[in-house]
Design a protein around this motif. Structure first.
Motif, PDB file in Angstrom:
ATOM      1  N   GLU A 164      21.637 162.470   6.031  1.00 48.86           N
ATOM      2  CA  GLU A 164      22.602 161.762   6.865  1.00 48.86           C
ATOM      3  C   GLU A 164      21.863 160.977   7.940  1.00 48.86           C
ATOM      4  O   GLU A 164      20.831 161.424   8.439  1.00 48.86           O
ATOM      5  N   PRO A 165      22.391 159.801   8.317  1.00 50.17           N
ATOM      6  CA  PRO A 165      21.673 159.027   9.335  1.00 50.17           C
ATOM      7  C   PRO A 165      21.631 159.725  10.690  1.00 50.17           C
ATOM      8  O   PRO A 165      22.589 160.410  11.068  1.00 50.17           O
ATOM      9  N   SER A 166      20.533 159.578  11.392  1.00 51.35           N
ATOM     10  CA  SER A 166      20.414 160.133  12.738  1.00 51.35           C
ATOM     11  C   SER A 166      20.501 159.002  13.747  1.00 51.35           C
ATOM     12  O   SER A 166      20.019 157.893  13.511  1.00 51.35           O
ATOM     13  N   ILE A 167      21.150 159.308  14.866  1.00 49.79           N
ATOM     14  CA  ILE A 167      21.253 158.363  15.988  1.00 49.79           C
ATOM     15  C   ILE A 167      20.559 159.024  17.163  1.00 49.79           C
ATOM     16  O   ILE A 167      20.947 160.124  17.562  1.00 49.79           O
ATOM     17  N   VAL A 168      19.535 158.378  17.710  1.00 50.70           N
ATOM     18  CA  VAL A 168      18.816 158.977  18.829  1.00 50.70           C
ATOM     19  C   VAL A 168      19.091 158.187  20.100  1.00 50.70           C
ATOM     20  O   VAL A 168      18.875 156.976  20.155  1.00 50.70           O
ATOM     21  N   ASP A 169      19.585 158.892  21.106  1.00 52.34           N
ATOM     22  CA  ASP A 169      19.770 158.293  22.425  1.00 52.34           C
ATOM     23  C   ASP A 169      18.446 158.438  23.182  1.00 52.34           C
ATOM     24  O   ASP A 169      18.098 159.531  23.629  1.00 52.34           O
ATOM     25  N   ALA A 170      17.700 157.337  23.257  1.00 50.00           N
ATOM     26  CA  ALA A 170      16.433 157.334  24.011  1.00 50.00           C
ATOM     27  C   ALA A 170      16.576 156.377  25.190  1.00 50.00           C
ATOM     28  O   ALA A 170      15.598 155.771  25.641  1.00 50.00           O
ATOM     29  N   ALA A 171      17.806 156.255  25.713  1.00 44.30           N
ATOM     30  CA  ALA A 171      18.123 155.258  26.739  1.00 44.30           C
ATOM     31  C   ALA A 171      17.125 155.258  27.883  1.00 44.30           C
ATOM     32  O   ALA A 171      16.680 154.199  28.326  1.00 44.30           O
TER      33      ALA A 171
ATOM     34  N   PRO B 109      16.113 173.527  13.756  1.00 41.83           N
ATOM     35  CA  PRO B 109      16.426 172.503  12.752  1.00 41.83           C
ATOM     36  C   PRO B 109      17.377 173.001  11.659  1.00 41.83           C
ATOM     37  O   PRO B 109      18.276 172.265  11.234  1.00 41.83           O
ATOM     38  N   TRP B 110      17.232 174.265  11.235  1.00 38.27           N
ATOM     39  CA  TRP B 110      18.100 174.740  10.145  1.00 38.27           C
ATOM     40  C   TRP B 110      19.567 174.752  10.554  1.00 38.27           C
ATOM     41  O   TRP B 110      20.454 174.587   9.707  1.00 38.27           O
ATOM     42  N   GLU B 111      19.839 174.900  11.855  1.00 41.49           N
ATOM     43  CA  GLU B 111      21.239 174.941  12.282  1.00 41.49           C
ATOM     44  C   GLU B 111      21.890 173.567  12.141  1.00 41.49           C
ATOM     45  O   GLU B 111      23.082 173.455  11.881  1.00 41.49           O
ATOM     46  N   ILE B 112      21.089 172.515  12.334  1.00 37.09           N
ATOM     47  CA  ILE B 112      21.602 171.156  12.136  1.00 37.09           C
ATOM     48  C   ILE B 112      21.930 170.961  10.655  1.00 37.09           C
ATOM     49  O   ILE B 112      23.020 170.521  10.292  1.00 37.09           O
ATOM     50  N   VAL B 113      20.990 171.346   9.799  1.00 38.46           N
ATOM     51  CA  VAL B 113      21.192 171.205   8.355  1.00 38.46           C
ATOM     52  C   VAL B 113      22.429 172.005   7.922  1.00 38.46           C
ATOM     53  O   VAL B 113      23.270 171.531   7.152  1.00 38.46           O
ATOM     54  N   ASP B 114      22.558 173.202   8.467  1.00 35.96           N
ATOM     55  CA  ASP B 114      23.648 174.100   8.092  1.00 35.96           C
ATOM     56  C   ASP B 114      25.022 173.518   8.436  1.00 35.96           C
ATOM     57  O   ASP B 114      26.013 173.807   7.774  1.00 35.96           O
ATOM     58  N   ALA B 115      25.083 172.685   9.491  1.00 32.92           N
ATOM     59  CA  ALA B 115      26.382 172.152   9.936  1.00 32.92           C
ATOM     60  C   ALA B 115      26.784 170.898   9.162  1.00 32.92           C
ATOM     61  O   ALA B 115      27.898 170.404   9.308  1.00 32.92           O
ATOM     62  N   ILE B 116      25.876 170.385   8.343  1.00 32.63           N
ATOM     63  CA  ILE B 116      26.176 169.137   7.632  1.00 32.63           C
ATOM     64  C   ILE B 116      27.051 169.400   6.411  1.00 32.63           C
ATOM     65  O   ILE B 116      26.843 170.355   5.678  1.00 32.63           O
ATOM     66  N   SER B 117      28.066 168.548   6.262  1.00 30.26           N
ATOM     67  CA  SER B 117      28.981 168.706   5.126  1.00 30.26           C
ATOM     68  C   SER B 117      29.316 167.317   4.597  1.00 30.26           C
ATOM     69  O   SER B 117      28.763 166.317   5.065  1.00 30.26           O
ATOM     70  N   GLU B 118      30.249 167.249   3.650  1.00 28.79           N
ATOM     71  CA  GLU B 118      30.635 165.943   3.103  1.00 28.79           C
ATOM     72  C   GLU B 118      31.409 165.126   4.147  1.00 28.79           C
ATOM     73  O   GLU B 118      31.641 163.945   3.945  1.00 28.79           O
ATOM     74  N   ARG B 119      31.765 165.742   5.276  1.00 30.10           N
ATOM     75  CA  ARG B 119      32.469 164.999   6.332  1.00 30.10           C
ATOM     76  C   ARG B 119      31.498 164.398   7.358  1.00 30.10           C
ATOM     77  O   ARG B 119      31.885 163.663   8.251  1.00 30.10           O
ATOM     78  N   THR B 120      30.215 164.740   7.259  1.00 30.52           N
ATOM     79  CA  THR B 120      29.254 164.323   8.291  1.00 30.52           C
ATOM     80  C   THR B 120      28.905 162.839   8.181  1.00 30.52           C
ATOM     81  O   THR B 120      28.468 162.375   7.129  1.00 30.52           O
ATOM     82  N   ALA B 121      29.095 162.119   9.275  1.00 33.35           N
ATOM     83  CA  ALA B 121      28.730 160.693   9.302  1.00 33.35           C
ATOM     84  C   ALA B 121      27.312 160.513   9.831  1.00 33.35           C
ATOM     85  O   ALA B 121      26.602 159.599   9.423  1.00 33.35           O
ATOM     86  N   ALA B 122      26.910 161.366  10.773  1.00 32.58           N
ATOM     87  CA  ALA B 122      25.614 161.172  11.423  1.00 32.58           C
ATOM     88  C   ALA B 122      25.221 162.424  12.190  1.00 32.58           C
ATOM     89  O   ALA B 122      26.049 163.313  12.422  1.00 32.58           O
ATOM     90  N   VAL B 123      23.953 162.459  12.583  1.00 31.81           N
ATOM     91  CA  VAL B 123      23.445 163.493  13.484  1.00 31.81           C
ATOM     92  C   VAL B 123      23.055 162.777  14.780  1.00 31.81           C
ATOM     93  O   VAL B 123      22.367 161.756  14.736  1.00 31.81           O
TER      94      VAL B 123
END
Ligand SMILES: *Cc1c(COP(=O)(O)O)cnc(C)c1O
Length: 400
Positions: free
Chosen positions: A183-190, A145-159
């Motif tokens: 940041e909003p998360s989009i989950v593909d649970a198709a 989880p910390w790696e996701i947080v670490d990659a987020i910046s002011e350019r991030t639209a979503a996870v």
């Protein structure tokens, strides 16, 4: 009377592979097909119809709002576009040109798959995090989880997160990756149904947007899906999908989906206009979703086990193949049968056998994902009564 496919000269398939787009999705319950036929006989206001679908989807999923899309992949495009633009009509008009907008989507590298083309189609760049070391056999941590947080910046639209029982980091438990960022998360649970609880669980786990296929386990129209989640994001997605060839004063949208007064104006046809959803699909999807959500799970299990048992008994004793009954095949709780061919069963490799099954008469589709290990997978989720003996007969013929 010959069926429509016989009249067209197109073969029908015995589907032992499970719902897949290439094989035309699942088989709709007759109630769903009838609802679509009835829907086709009237004209309605599409925004009003989606407004009603919104209420039904929200009730069943526990999300604030929901929308019928032309499949889960279309939901990924619309959901991503919504995260990039919010309710700004100027940004909606400019997509897929994302200059000056937040236009990066963070995704665990091991979640990359061909469907994320639909995410990129909104004009964003994927930023991969983690290392898929589990799959090379060299490690086990994948993504934390910390790696996701670490990659987020002011350019991030979503996870972006692609749900799967083995996906890392897990949706629930320590870290709760969807709850760690603003940041909003989009989950593909198709393809994560069954079990039915998934319809509510992903939202409960903190997803801001979730997509489900309508044409897989839900057994709705093949070209329908669900996008559900936060109401403002669903409104932003809807604005980029609906036909908006109407002036603002004349537009009278459903209040359940849109706060008309809070919009600066109406965008033109948006990036999702090409993912048109027909009234038949909206009606078919909500009808199928209601049937699915209210379905008798025990009866479904009984029917599936009876089919799988019959198939297993019919295949047992095949020469040169190990036959196993599987309690879990297409998804946990969906039974099936696995054949593992001997080195050269009847002089055939598994890919050769699978080719003969798919190209023969009757045409039989099976799971070929492990064919190089000699495995032929069969699942009952799309089987009809009467299919198991036909499959067993054909298999015996081909392996004699
Ligand atoms: C099937 C699938 C999709 C696409 O769903 P459609 O409803 O066919 O658009 C997207 N993502 C995953 C993981 C899938 O399995």
């Amino acid at each position: 009377m010959p069926n429509i496919y016989e009249r067209l000269g197109v073969r029908t398939i015995i589907n032992a592979k499970g719902p897949s787009t290439r094989l035309s999705g699942a088989i709709m319950p007759p109630e769903v097909a009838a609802a679509m036929g009835e829907a086709s006989q009237h004209c309605v206001d599409m925004a009003e119809l989606q407004g009603r679908a919104n209420e039904i989807i929200a009730e069943i999923t526990g999300a604030e709002a929901g929308y019928v899309t032309s499949g889960a992949a279309a939901g990924l495009l619309l959901g991503t576009a919504a995260c990039v633009t919010g309710l700004d009509p100027g940004k909606m008009n400019r997509l897929p040109d994302t200059r000056g907008m937040k236009a990066e989507v963070v995704v665990p590298r091991s979640h990359r798959n061909f469907y994320d083309h639909a995410v990129r189609a909104a004009g964003v760049t994927l930023v991969e995090v983690g290392i898929a070391d589990r799959f090379s056999g060299a490690g086990m941590r994948d993504t934390e989880p910390w790696e996701i947080v670490d990659a987020i910046s002011e350019r991030t639209a979503a996870v972006l997160y692609v749900a799967h029982p083995n996906a890392m980091p897990p949706l629930t438990g320590r870290g709760r990756p969807l709850k760690t960022t603003r940041e909003p998360s989009i989950v593909d649970a198709a393809a994560q149904l069954p079990p039915r609880e998934i319809l509510r669980r992903v939202i409960a786990d903190g997803a801001d947007l979730v997509v489900f296929s309508g044409g897989k386990a839900i057994r709705g129209p093949q070209s329908a899906g669900i996008l559900c989640g936060r109401r403002s994001l669903i409104a932003a997605a809807a604005l980029q999908n609906l036909d908006l060839d109407i002036v603002y004063e004349m537009w009278n949208p459903p209040a359940s989906l849109f706060d008309k007064d809070s919009l600066a104006g109406l965008p033109q046809h948006g990036i999702g206009r090409s993912c048109k959803v027909g009234k038949e699909e909206v009606v078919g999807l909500v009808t199928a979703l209601r049937l699915y959500a209210a379905g008798d799970v025990e009866e479904e299990c009984r029917n599936w086990s009876a089919l799988a048992r019959e198939l297993y008994e019919g295949l047992r004793g095949l020469a040169n193949a190990r036959v196993e009954y599987l309690a879990d095949s297409y998804r946990p709780g969906v039974p099936g049968v696995r054949l593992t061919l001997g080195e050269k069963a009847a002089g055939k490799t598994a890919p050769e056998l699978i080719r003969e099954l798919q190209d023969g008469d009757p045409a039989i589709a099976v799971d070929q994902s492990r064919m190089r290990e000699g495995v032929v997978g069969l699942t009952v989720i799309c089987m009809e009564p009467g299919d198991p003996p036909v499959i067993a007969r054909r298999m015996k013929e081909l392996l004699a």
